[in-house]
Design an enzyme around this catalytic site. Structure first.
Site, PDB file in Angstrom:
ATOM      1  N   HIS A 269       0.843  -1.201   0.000  1.00  0.00           N
ATOM      2  CA  HIS A 269       0.000   0.000   0.000  1.00  0.00           C
ATOM      3  C   HIS A 269       0.878   1.251   0.000  1.00  0.00           C
ATOM      4  O   HIS A 269       1.799   1.356   0.807  1.00  0.00           O
ATOM      5  CB  HIS A 269      -0.892  -0.018   1.241  1.00  0.00           C
ATOM      6  CG  HIS A 269      -2.044   0.919   1.154  1.00  0.00           C
ATOM      7  ND1 HIS A 269      -1.878   2.285   1.118  1.00  0.00           N
ATOM      8  CD2 HIS A 269      -3.372   0.703   1.077  1.00  0.00           C
ATOM      9  CE1 HIS A 269      -3.064   2.859   1.032  1.00  0.00           C
ATOM     10  NE2 HIS A 269      -3.991   1.916   1.009  1.00  0.00           N
ATOM     11  N   SER A 287      -5.235   5.780   5.194  1.00  0.00           N
ATOM     12  CA  SER A 287      -6.184   5.298   4.184  1.00  0.00           C
ATOM     13  C   SER A 287      -6.007   5.907   2.801  1.00  0.00           C
ATOM     14  O   SER A 287      -5.699   7.082   2.642  1.00  0.00           O
ATOM     15  CB  SER A 287      -7.596   5.612   4.666  1.00  0.00           C
ATOM     16  OG  SER A 287      -8.508   5.489   3.610  1.00  0.00           O
ATOM     17  N   ARG A 333      -2.987   1.117  -6.410  1.00  0.00           N
ATOM     18  CA  ARG A 333      -1.965   1.056  -5.364  1.00  0.00           C
ATOM     19  C   ARG A 333      -0.609   0.574  -5.852  1.00  0.00           C
ATOM     20  O   ARG A 333       0.427   1.101  -5.458  1.00  0.00           O
ATOM     21  CB  ARG A 333      -2.442   0.116  -4.260  1.00  0.00           C
ATOM     22  CG  ARG A 333      -3.623   0.698  -3.554  1.00  0.00           C
ATOM     23  CD  ARG A 333      -4.215  -0.248  -2.551  1.00  0.00           C
ATOM     24  NE  ARG A 333      -5.299   0.461  -1.872  1.00  0.00           N
ATOM     25  CZ  ARG A 333      -6.091  -0.088  -0.980  1.00  0.00           C
ATOM     26  NH1 ARG A 333      -5.941  -1.360  -0.654  1.00  0.00           N
ATOM     27  NH2 ARG A 333      -7.033   0.622  -0.406  1.00  0.00           N
ATOM     28  N   HIS A 426       0.271  -4.724   2.877  1.00  0.00           N
ATOM     29  CA  HIS A 426      -1.062  -4.377   3.349  1.00  0.00           C
ATOM     30  C   HIS A 426      -2.085  -5.497   3.200  1.00  0.00           C
ATOM     31  O   HIS A 426      -2.932  -5.698   4.060  1.00  0.00           O
ATOM     32  CB  HIS A 426      -1.525  -3.163   2.555  1.00  0.00           C
ATOM     33  CG  HIS A 426      -2.902  -2.707   2.856  1.00  0.00           C
ATOM     34  ND1 HIS A 426      -3.276  -2.313   4.115  1.00  0.00           N
ATOM     35  CD2 HIS A 426      -4.015  -2.589   2.089  1.00  0.00           C
ATOM     36  CE1 HIS A 426      -4.562  -1.962   4.098  1.00  0.00           C
ATOM     37  NE2 HIS A 426      -5.027  -2.140   2.883  1.00  0.00           N
ATOM     38  N   GLU A 450     -10.574 -12.476   2.764  1.00  0.00           N
ATOM     39  CA  GLU A 450      -9.183 -12.334   2.335  1.00  0.00           C
ATOM     40  C   GLU A 450      -8.470 -13.692   2.276  1.00  0.00           C
ATOM     41  O   GLU A 450      -7.451 -13.850   1.618  1.00  0.00           O
ATOM     42  CB  GLU A 450      -8.433 -11.367   3.274  1.00  0.00           C
ATOM     43  CG  GLU A 450      -7.114 -10.897   2.693  1.00  0.00           C
ATOM     44  CD  GLU A 450      -6.414  -9.820   3.524  1.00  0.00           C
ATOM     45  OE1 GLU A 450      -7.085  -9.139   4.325  1.00  0.00           O
ATOM     46  OE2 GLU A 450      -5.191  -9.665   3.352  1.00  0.00           O
ATOM     47  N   ARG A 460      -5.508  -5.504  -5.781  1.00  0.00           N
ATOM     48  CA  ARG A 460      -6.865  -5.192  -5.347  1.00  0.00           C
ATOM     49  C   ARG A 460      -7.090  -3.689  -5.365  1.00  0.00           C
ATOM     50  O   ARG A 460      -6.227  -2.927  -4.924  1.00  0.00           O
ATOM     51  CB  ARG A 460      -7.098  -5.716  -3.932  1.00  0.00           C
ATOM     52  CG  ARG A 460      -8.444  -5.310  -3.367  1.00  0.00           C
ATOM     53  CD  ARG A 460      -8.720  -5.950  -2.037  1.00  0.00           C
ATOM     54  NE  ARG A 460      -7.904  -5.448  -0.945  1.00  0.00           N
ATOM     55  CZ  ARG A 460      -8.110  -4.285  -0.326  1.00  0.00           C
ATOM     56  NH1 ARG A 460      -9.090  -3.490  -0.709  1.00  0.00           N
ATOM     57  NH2 ARG A 460      -7.337  -3.916   0.669  1.00  0.00           N
TER      58      ARG A 460
HETATM   59  C1  LIG Z   1      -5.272  -0.997   8.167  1.00  0.00           C
HETATM   60  C2  LIG Z   1      -6.162  -1.596   7.123  1.00  0.00           C
HETATM   61  C3  LIG Z   1      -7.130  -0.825   6.519  1.00  0.00           C
HETATM   62  C4  LIG Z   1      -7.951  -1.366   5.539  1.00  0.00           C
HETATM   63  N1  LIG Z   1      -8.893  -0.569   4.949  1.00  0.00           N
HETATM   64  C5  LIG Z   1      -9.711  -1.104   4.005  1.00  0.00           C
HETATM   65  C6  LIG Z   1     -10.727  -0.308   3.409  1.00  0.00           C
HETATM   66  O1  LIG Z   1     -10.894   0.870   3.700  1.00  0.00           O
HETATM   67  N2  LIG Z   1     -11.525  -0.886   2.491  1.00  0.00           N
HETATM   68  C7  LIG Z   1     -11.396  -2.197   2.144  1.00  0.00           C
HETATM   69  O2  LIG Z   1     -12.172  -2.663   1.320  1.00  0.00           O
HETATM   70  N3  LIG Z   1     -10.453  -2.969   2.720  1.00  0.00           N
HETATM   71  C8  LIG Z   1      -9.611  -2.463   3.635  1.00  0.00           C
HETATM   72  N4  LIG Z   1      -8.652  -3.262   4.203  1.00  0.00           N
HETATM   73  C9  LIG Z   1      -8.636  -4.696   3.920  1.00  0.00           C
HETATM   74  C10 LIG Z   1      -9.720  -5.409   4.711  1.00  0.00           C
HETATM   75  O3  LIG Z   1      -9.834  -4.821   5.976  1.00  0.00           O
HETATM   76  C11 LIG Z   1      -9.438  -6.888   4.930  1.00  0.00           C
HETATM   77  O4  LIG Z   1      -9.041  -7.489   3.749  1.00  0.00           O
HETATM   78  C12 LIG Z   1     -10.716  -7.574   5.398  1.00  0.00           C
HETATM   79  O5  LIG Z   1     -11.255  -6.909   6.494  1.00  0.00           O
HETATM   80  C13 LIG Z   1     -10.469  -9.022   5.748  1.00  0.00           C
HETATM   81  O6  LIG Z   1     -11.647  -9.557   6.317  1.00  0.00           O
HETATM   82  P1  LIG Z   1     -11.775 -11.095   6.630  1.00  0.00           P
HETATM   83  O7  LIG Z   1     -13.126 -11.283   7.185  1.00  0.00           O
HETATM   84  O8  LIG Z   1     -11.406 -11.878   5.427  1.00  0.00           O
HETATM   85  O9  LIG Z   1     -10.651 -11.415   7.715  1.00  0.00           O
HETATM   86  P2  LIG Z   1     -10.267 -10.735   9.123  1.00  0.00           P
HETATM   87  O10 LIG Z   1     -11.063  -9.552   9.437  1.00  0.00           O
HETATM   88  O11 LIG Z   1      -8.793 -10.626   9.114  1.00  0.00           O
HETATM   89  O12 LIG Z   1     -10.705 -11.811  10.182  1.00  0.00           O
HETATM   90  C14 LIG Z   1     -10.006 -12.982  10.404  1.00  0.00           C
HETATM   91  C15 LIG Z   1     -10.714 -13.752  11.479  1.00  0.00           C
HETATM   92  O13 LIG Z   1     -10.186 -15.065  11.523  1.00  0.00           O
HETATM   93  C16 LIG Z   1      -9.881 -15.412  12.833  1.00  0.00           C
HETATM   94  N5  LIG Z   1      -8.806 -16.400  12.757  1.00  0.00           N
HETATM   95  C17 LIG Z   1      -7.690 -16.376  11.991  1.00  0.00           C
HETATM   96  N6  LIG Z   1      -6.988 -17.496  12.149  1.00  0.00           N
HETATM   97  C18 LIG Z   1      -7.672 -18.253  13.036  1.00  0.00           C
HETATM   98  C19 LIG Z   1      -7.447 -19.527  13.609  1.00  0.00           C
HETATM   99  N7  LIG Z   1      -6.393 -20.263  13.284  1.00  0.00           N
HETATM  100  N8  LIG Z   1      -8.355 -19.992  14.494  1.00  0.00           N
HETATM  101  C20 LIG Z   1      -9.456 -19.262  14.825  1.00  0.00           C
HETATM  102  N9  LIG Z   1      -9.712 -18.057  14.301  1.00  0.00           N
HETATM  103  C21 LIG Z   1      -8.830 -17.567  13.425  1.00  0.00           C
HETATM  104  C22 LIG Z   1      -9.550 -14.125  13.526  1.00  0.00           C
HETATM  105  O14 LIG Z   1      -9.729 -14.253  14.904  1.00  0.00           O
HETATM  106  C23 LIG Z   1     -10.560 -13.192  12.884  1.00  0.00           C
HETATM  107  O15 LIG Z   1     -11.776 -13.315  13.556  1.00  0.00           O
HETATM  108  C24 LIG Z   1      -7.800  -2.716   5.167  1.00  0.00           C
HETATM  109  C25 LIG Z   1      -6.830  -3.494   5.774  1.00  0.00           C
HETATM  110  C26 LIG Z   1      -5.979  -2.925   6.716  1.00  0.00           C
HETATM  111  C27 LIG Z   1      -4.867  -3.752   7.244  1.00  0.00           C
END
Ligand SMILES: Cc1cc2nc3c(=O)[nH]c(=O)nc-3n(C[C@H](O)[C@H](O)[C@H](O)COP(=O)(O)OP(=O)(O)OC[C@H]3O[C@@H](n4cnc5c(N)ncnc54)[C@H](O)[C@@H]3O)c2cc1C
Ligand code: SF4
Ligand code: FES
Lengths: 662, 254
Positions: A269, A287, A333, A426, A450, A460
């Site tokens: 990023h 952001s 990006r 990122h 993700e 992305r």
């Molecule tokens: C700082 C930041 C800002 C961002 N801003 C944006 C934005 O503005 N717009 C956008 O579209 N995207 C943004 N992104 C990207 C986006 O936030 C993520 O890609 C997205 O939220 C991922 O969601 P998820 O549900 O796939 O996983 P996550 O939210 O990462 O959740 C993972 C879950 O899995 C659980 N888990 C993992 N491994 C295990 C395990 N072995 N056992 C049990 N539980 C486990 C964790 O506890 C958690 O609950 C941003 C990312 C970052 C880092």
């Protein structure tokens, strides 16, 4: 040709009708049978929480897991800038097709058309759903929803809640999840970490999880297992991800037969707070939405010593506006990151380390917001001070928490001086390979959010991860899981004293004991740091054959050292963050190798994957569509040994072209 | 920005597990850079402890950006330390001086039992949300988002309440260990929005009932919660919750 092992199961028919038709013909599970079907959801981020809530609402029995103390703390909470949707509320010509097109182009033509089109189709429903839950998106004075622009697009389609969009969306999904917990339809296991999957007769049937509070291993059965465990950017040690984000769940699944898709596709990023010292534990994102209003520049003179505000306009190089006049500061990006690196490598960087560029808000603060506010308030001929004051108020409302965070971390006030920023790891576009139903190559095992590879190709676009996570969880999996579970209605719940559960638990236990009993001298953290360094230097923003080959050797050596000299303090049967960390680092040490192998194999540049050997004269990425228009899906054989399968990508609805943002 | 490194003395709560008794232990950390975050100082200390084959200090953290609500240290008698509107992870060592002694303890409340050292169990908050902190709408039933205009002022107020990160500092700050600020933030957000209207009364009643069942203390309006809240959640929300609760109790069918 696509490997025979990879059947993407994309429905027939014109792109605009695939999903609609599929939805209305897919097998259903009747309500009485749903009650007897159990689904395990690993992860409670946007993908996991939305899936768990929606599936429970439909009548399935759900068990949800997260390693934090509460499902509300998943890494999604930290997403800042916004979420895309093809609502066309701004009447600026947006449409499902345009969102689809922008996403495929932004991904540098390395994603699957049918999946991306479906994402664009359901995007509007996501906003409706979230608003209905009470998510407080930004609104204008007329009470309507507001939008902002993100990179790689020329329409305004991003919905937001100041710089806290992820928080508000996740709290919405979390409240839906907790409602089901309250109703008894979801059983929630927080502070539980999945450490392996249990496969019986070729199908995913459960998991082994460690209760992180007591240290005990526990067995859980499910007719299907959904991995919603997030991305693996922390393989680089320093990234914008939360400290706990890790690859363990996906990696264990991979080692049990799920192919890993495009592991080398990493997003760097462009706008993050630069590294300040060796103690640094993570990097903080500023952001992308800030690029709406911030202009990026470096001094025209090398080794400039004047403070930013003392450098006159004509001595500033707004290099993105110069190189990409059509998109300017809003290029995707990967392009913005490489351009920043190029300027810093050429000696124009700023700050103590010279590894930073300016992100400057002054121009828009005064000219865009200051003037707009002045005219709204009927102030005629406002002076500069008035414009600054009025502009500041709007900027505060739009990005207040980000500005505060910047000030807190750096000690500098971005309302007064430009931010200093530099690219950082990122997001990971790569992840478990999934078909159109989001099922991995292991029957009954799914990957959402993700954690899967789909939708974003080699890069992305901003505000698309939140959209994808919620699309997968609210609108896709509730439908597509029927295709599998409708044939499972006769499968009785398998008792967890089944030999497969016993065997896998034994393996998990032995591994924990091995980690604990090495009794070496170096901490998990120190190995993680060293791995991160190798990955960043040799598999980061620019990659080449020599570096990648070296990295593979270095990672193998480091892994050997890890298994010989690791020190894990504390005990196995207690709350022990060092042990948790050790297990995660062990998995990163294997993943890192595969990422380098994948990057080495892909002899082209595309999106975030930049191979120095393959670039155009002007330094732009040079794709090789003839030889590399495929998804790499890696099958695990044994340590350091993988087989590559290819899913060839076909573009029937989008004309392939070199990406052009000029 | 100063580059002078500092020496910091720490007195940190050590407790093996929920059942055992804890005590304060002394540590010294050298070479603390003012640019380090408070948690990075703990990282450095923990690495040193591991190096000496001693047990590191357990603490909760994840995002380190002030948004996940996981970090939770009671620093010199104040939840999240000396700064206003800042979480522990966003507190930087430039807020301290060379030679300072800092006392670090866990959140203290009957409803938040200590798991280990500085780590406490906050699942009571999840159960409060599960008792009513939502709008009952199933996936797929929503109308077009712009069919429901919400005036900007109201939307902004709801957003300000929704900014709560569920960290529990309000409870730790309160002499009665009351969770009123946390509960009121959620009740307010949904009471301010038309989406929350149908369940407005039942929500206030059941969330307050669950809060009491979890063993949180009662609110005596000292305001310590809001003063220490890292997201500066306003006391107006407590006033609103009281109105909601009273209104709901009065109209509750017998
Ligand atoms: C700082 C930041 C800002 C961002 N801003 C944006 C934005 O503005 N717009 C956008 O579209 N995207 C943004 N992104 C990207 C986006 O936030 C993520 O890609 C997205 O939220 C991922 O969601 P998820 O549900 O796939 O996983 P996550 O939210 O990462 O959740 C993972 C879950 O899995 C659980 N888990 C993992 N491994 C295990 C395990 N072995 N056992 C049990 N539980 C486990 C964790 O506890 C958690 O609950 C941003 C990312 C970052 C880092
Ligand atoms: S009200 Fe403030 S202190 Fe209490 S949980 Fe929410 S953010 Fe934390
Ligand atoms: S670690 Fe997330 S708020 Fe502090």
């Amino acid at each position: 040709m696509t490997s025979s092992k990879l059947d993407a199961k994309v429905p027939q028919g014109p792109i605009g009708e695939k999903w609609t038709k599929y939805k209305s013909t897919i097998s259903l599970v009747n309500p009485a049978n749903k009650r007897n079907l159990e689904i395990i959801v690993v992860g409670t981020g946007l993908a996991g929480a939305s899936a768990a809530a929606s599936l429970a609402e439909m009548g399935y029995q759900v068990k949800a897991f997260c390693f934090q103390d509460s499902p509300r703390r998943a890494h999604s909470i930290a997403a800042q800038g916004g979420i895309n949707a093809a609502k066309n509320y701004q009447n600026d010509g947006d449409s499902v097709y345009r969102l689809f097109y922008d996403t495929v182009k932004g991904g540098d033509y390395r994603s699957r058309e049918a999946n991306v089109h479906r994402l664009a189709e359901v995007s509007a429903n996501i906003i409706d759903q979230c608003v209905a839950q009470g998510v407080p998106f930004a609104r204008d004075y007329g009470g309507m929803l507001k939008n902002r622009s993100f990179g790689g697009t020329q329409v305004k389609r991003t919905f937001y809640a100041a710089g806290q969009t992820g928080q508000q969306l996740l709290l919405g999904a979390y409240s839906a999840l907790e409602r089901q917990v309250g109703l008894g339809a979801v059983k929630m296991y927080s502070r539980h970490e999945m450490l392996d999957v249990v496969i019986i007769d070729g199908k995913a049937r459960g998991i082994i999880a460690r209760n992180l509070t007591t240290g005990k291993l526990e067995r859980y059965f499910g007719h299907a297992v959904l991995l919603c465990s997030g991305g693996y950017g922390n393989v680089f040690y320093l990234s914008t991800n939360a400290m706990g984000s890790n690859v363990t769940a996906a990696w264990k699944a991979h080692k049990r037969g799920a192919y890993f898709g495009n592991p080398c596709f990493t997003q760097i990023h462009p706008t993050c707070i630069p590294v300040s010292g060796d103690h640094q534990s993570k990097l903080t994102l500023m952001s992308e939405s800030l690029r709406n209003d911030g202009r990026i520049w470096v001094p025209k003179k090398k080794d400039e010593t004047r403070a930013a505000n003392d450098i006159p306009e004509e001595e500033r190089d707004y290099y993105l506006e110069r190189r990409y006049p059509a998109f300017g500061n809003l290029v995707p990006r990967d392009i913005a990151s490489r351009a920043a690196k190029e300027r810093c490598d050429a000696g124009y960087g700023v700050g103590l380390t010279k590894q930073a560029v300016y992100l400057d808000f002054r121009f828009n603060l005064i000219n865009k917001y200051g003037r707009a506010e002045a005219s709204r308030l009927n102030i005629e001929n406002p002076d500069l001070d008035t414009l600054v004051r009025l502009g500041k108020e709007v900027v505060k409302e739009e990005y207040g928490n980000l500005f505060d965070m910047y000030k807190q971390i750096t000690g500098e006030d971005p309302y007064e001086v430009p931010m200093k920023i530099y690219p950082a790891v990122h997001y990971t576009m790569g992840g478990l390979w999934v078909d159109y139903n989001l099922m991995t190559t292991v029957p009954g095992m799914y990957a959402l959010g993700e954690a899967n590879f789909s939708d974003h190709g080699a890069n992305r676009l901003g505000a698309s991860a939140l959209m994808q996570g919620l699309s997968d969880g609210y609108f896709v999996i509730p439908i597509t899981i029927g295709a599998y579970l409708s044939s499972e209605i006769r499968t009785k719940a398998i008792p967890t004293d089944h030999e497969a559960f016993v065997a896998v638990e034994k393996q998990v236990k032995e591994r924990l004991e091995t980690l604990k009993n090495i009794k070496g001298t170096q901490s998990p953290e120190s190995f993680h740091k060293r791995l991160g360094h190798i990955m960043w230097e040799k598999c980061g923003m620019a990659r080449n054959e020599k570096g990648l080959t070296e990295a593979i050797g270095e990672i193998r050596e480091l892994r050997k050292e890890f298994w010989k000299d690791l020190r894990v303090t504390g005990d196995i049967d207690e709350f022990n963050p060092e042990l948790d960390k050790a297990g995660r680092v062990a998995d990163f040490l294997e993943l890192g190798e595969l990422m380098c192998i994948d990057a080495l194999e892909r002899r082209e540049s595309c999106g975030g994957h930049f191979r120095e050997e393959y670039q155009e004269d002007g330094g732009e990425a040079k794709r090789d569509d003839e030889n590399f228009m495929f998804v790499s899906a890696w099958e695990y054989n044994k340590e350091s040994d993988w087989t590559l399968h290819k899913e060839v990508l076909e573009y029937e609805n989008i004309k392939i072209a070199q990406r052009n943002y000029k | 920005m100063s580059n002078e490194n500092m020496t910091i003395h720490l007195k940190v709560w050590k407790q093996k597990n929920t059942g055992s008794k804890g005590h304060l232990e002394d540590y010294t950390v050298n070479n603390v850079s003012p640019d380090m975050s408070f948690l990075e100082m703990f990282d450095v200390l923990n690495e040193e402890l591991i190096h000496e084959n001693k047990e590191p200090i357990a603490f909760d953290h994840d995002c380190r950006e002030g948004i996940c609500g996981m970090c939770s240290m009671y620093i010199n008698g104040r939840p999240h330390g000396p700064l206003e509107g800042v979480t522990t992870c966003q507190l930087h060592m430039r807020s301290f001086k060379d030679g300072d002694t800092i006392v670090v303890e866990p959140w203290r409340a009957a409803a938040f039992p200590v798991i280990k050292d500085l780590v406490v169990d906050r699942t009571a908050f999840d159960r409060i949300i599960a008792s009513g902190g939502y709008v009952s709408i199933n996936t797929g039933n929503a109308q077009d988002a712009n069919n429901l205009p919400i005036g900007k002022e109201r939307a902004d107020l709801a957003f300000a309440a929704a900014a709560c990160i569920g960290c529990g500092a309000c409870v730790a700050a309160c002499k009665n260990a009351s969770a009123m600020l946390f509960v009121s933030a959620k009740v307010s957000q949904l009471a301010l929005l038309p989406q929350g209207e149908p369940e407005r009364q039942s929500r206030a009643l059941s969330m307050v009932a669950q809060m009491d069942a979890e063993g949180f203390g009662s609110c005596t309006n000292t305001g310590a919660c809001s003063a220490e809240c890292p997201k500066e959640i306003s006391l107006d929300n407590i006033a609103r919750l009281n109105r909601e609760f009273l209104g709901a109790s009065l109209s509750k069918p017998e």
